[in-house]
Design an enzyme around this catalytic site. Sequence first.
Site, PDB file in Angstrom:
ATOM      1  N   LYS A  17       0.835  -1.205   0.000  1.00 13.95           N
ATOM      2  CA  LYS A  17       0.000   0.000   0.000  1.00 13.95           C
ATOM      3  C   LYS A  17       0.867   1.251   0.000  1.00 13.95           C
ATOM      4  O   LYS A  17       2.044   1.240   0.379  1.00 13.95           O
ATOM      5  CB  LYS A  17      -0.941   0.009   1.219  1.00 13.95           C
ATOM      6  CG  LYS A  17      -0.239  -0.079   2.584  1.00 13.95           C
ATOM      7  CD  LYS A  17       0.240   1.241   3.132  1.00 13.95           C
ATOM      8  CE  LYS A  17       0.934   1.083   4.475  1.00 13.95           C
ATOM      9  NZ  LYS A  17       1.549   2.358   4.939  1.00 13.95           N
ATOM     10  N   PRO A 103       9.017  -3.976  -0.295  1.00 12.71           N
ATOM     11  CA  PRO A 103      10.210  -3.737   0.523  1.00 12.71           C
ATOM     12  C   PRO A 103       9.964  -3.989   2.006  1.00 12.71           C
ATOM     13  O   PRO A 103       8.905  -3.639   2.542  1.00 12.71           O
ATOM     14  CB  PRO A 103      10.514  -2.253   0.266  1.00 12.71           C
ATOM     15  CG  PRO A 103       9.909  -1.964  -1.067  1.00 12.71           C
ATOM     16  CD  PRO A 103       8.685  -2.819  -1.155  1.00 12.71           C
ATOM     17  N   VAL A 104      10.943  -4.605   2.671  1.00 15.65           N
ATOM     18  CA  VAL A 104      10.851  -4.907   4.100  1.00 15.65           C
ATOM     19  C   VAL A 104      11.154  -3.637   4.896  1.00 15.65           C
ATOM     20  O   VAL A 104      12.114  -2.924   4.605  1.00 15.65           O
ATOM     21  CB  VAL A 104      11.830  -6.034   4.474  1.00 15.65           C
ATOM     22  CG1 VAL A 104      11.793  -6.307   5.977  1.00 15.65           C
ATOM     23  CG2 VAL A 104      11.502  -7.305   3.698  1.00 15.65           C
ATOM     24  N   ALA A 105      10.321  -3.359   5.906  1.00 15.42           N
ATOM     25  CA  ALA A 105      10.468  -2.154   6.729  1.00 15.42           C
ATOM     26  C   ALA A 105      10.566  -0.907   5.858  1.00 15.42           C
ATOM     27  O   ALA A 105      11.346   0.000   6.115  1.00 15.42           O
ATOM     28  CB  ALA A 105      11.698  -2.260   7.639  1.00 15.42           C
ATOM     29  N   GLY A 106       9.731  -0.883   4.801  1.00 10.86           N
ATOM     30  CA  GLY A 106       9.807   0.201   3.829  1.00 10.86           C
ATOM     31  C   GLY A 106       8.627   1.147   3.838  1.00 10.86           C
ATOM     32  O   GLY A 106       8.556   2.037   3.003  1.00 10.86           O
ATOM     33  N   GLY A 107       7.660   0.930   4.743  1.00 12.34           N
ATOM     34  CA  GLY A 107       6.517   1.820   4.802  1.00 12.34           C
ATOM     35  C   GLY A 107       5.421   1.488   3.812  1.00 12.34           C
ATOM     36  O   GLY A 107       4.513   2.300   3.597  1.00 12.34           O
ATOM     37  N   GLY A 110       4.279  -4.411   3.813  1.00 13.77           N
ATOM     38  CA  GLY A 110       4.526  -5.769   3.333  1.00 13.77           C
ATOM     39  C   GLY A 110       4.218  -6.833   4.370  1.00 13.77           C
ATOM     40  O   GLY A 110       3.599  -7.861   4.063  1.00 13.77           O
ATOM     41  N   SER A 112       2.152  -6.573   6.823  1.00 15.75           N
ATOM     42  CA  SER A 112       0.701  -6.578   6.988  1.00 15.75           C
ATOM     43  C   SER A 112       0.030  -7.334   5.845  1.00 15.75           C
ATOM     44  O   SER A 112      -0.955  -8.050   6.053  1.00 15.75           O
ATOM     45  CB  SER A 112       0.175  -5.151   7.068  1.00 15.75           C
ATOM     46  OG  SER A 112       0.686  -4.494   8.213  1.00 15.75           O
ATOM     47  N   ALA A 113       0.560  -7.176   4.630  1.00 19.62           N
ATOM     48  CA  ALA A 113       0.025  -7.926   3.486  1.00 19.62           C
ATOM     49  C   ALA A 113       0.229  -9.422   3.682  1.00 19.62           C
ATOM     50  O   ALA A 113      -0.655 -10.230   3.371  1.00 19.62           O
ATOM     51  CB  ALA A 113       0.697  -7.457   2.202  1.00 19.62           C
ATOM     52  N   ASP A 145      -2.452  -1.828   9.689  1.00 16.05           N
ATOM     53  CA  ASP A 145      -2.453  -1.930   8.236  1.00 16.05           C
ATOM     54  C   ASP A 145      -3.023  -3.250   7.716  1.00 16.05           C
ATOM     55  O   ASP A 145      -3.272  -3.381   6.515  1.00 16.05           O
ATOM     56  CB  ASP A 145      -1.033  -1.771   7.684  1.00 16.05           C
ATOM     57  CG  ASP A 145      -0.527  -0.336   7.776  1.00 16.05           C
ATOM     58  OD1 ASP A 145      -1.364   0.575   7.946  1.00 16.05           O
ATOM     59  OD2 ASP A 145       0.698  -0.135   7.702  1.00 16.05           O
TER      60      ASP A 145
END
Length: 309
Positions: A17, A103-107, A110, A112-113, A145
């Site tokens: 997202k 991306p991991v820890a990218g805002g 991911g 949450s998905a 999220d």
Amino acid sequence: MSEALAENRVHVRAPGKLNLFFEVGEVQSDGYHDVASAYQAVSLYEEVWATEAVDFTVSVSGTVDVSGVPSDDRNLALRAARLVAQRIGHSGGVHLDIVKAVPVAGGMGGGSADAAAALVACDALWGADLGTTELHKLAARLGADVPFALMGGTAIGTGRGDQLSPALAKGRFDWVVVPAEEGLSTPEVYAHLDALRARNDIAPPVGAPEVDRSVLHALRAADPVALAEHTRNDLQAAALSLRPALREVLDLGERSGALVGLVSGSGPTLAFLAPDPESALEVQVMLSAAGLTALHVHGPVAGARVIRL
């Protein structure tokens, strides 16, 4: 038995997202913040396969760096699977194969998905048929999220971000996403925002957070130019303060033809809104030529769904 359930295995796809608008209220006594967000699910997906097993296990791979993704009960998808099992009294376990592109820890939500995909996958695998309302209740227990990753599309989130209402978004919005090599901790970004506000470097919103009505009008009108004028992320100042090099990339993207560039969520992933697919391709080419990873995505797209074989 449906094709998706062949050989006791279910495949679910869930989107990452972007926060098109993100207003953060003052810190509360419990350390959390009320927010108002306009979420849009975009075409960068997490793939999760759920297979019957004795215990609860997970393996993680992907096109992004997954070295920081836990494989124990800190993993949000595993926690989601356990929640479904507890809810229906299932005595067995599940193995989750997660292939990450967000991306991991990218805002971009991911993790949450992954959790949303695990909820849908286990519901289908075990024939629970919990329904949308019950799955959203479980999702809300996993993080703000996760309910949106179930819903997809475009939505307004209030409270802690998990009180969702669908937002009408006509047409297609094209984005170029630039992930960073190293993630940012969401709690660290929020804490830094609080510190900046305490020093009076920036001011919190007056009253309860709310999404700018101009953002909603732009979404309904399928107008990326108007959306670019009103998009905002209150976490951006904190993320850029912690990672100053991101400013240069934002400037480059906007010079390359993007209508606006912004930090996605708590960062450090950057998102650039383009007026159309062709312009997005030009921005992607320019950013790639500068040695950056640049991905052309679009939204809105559907939330977590079973993929038929």
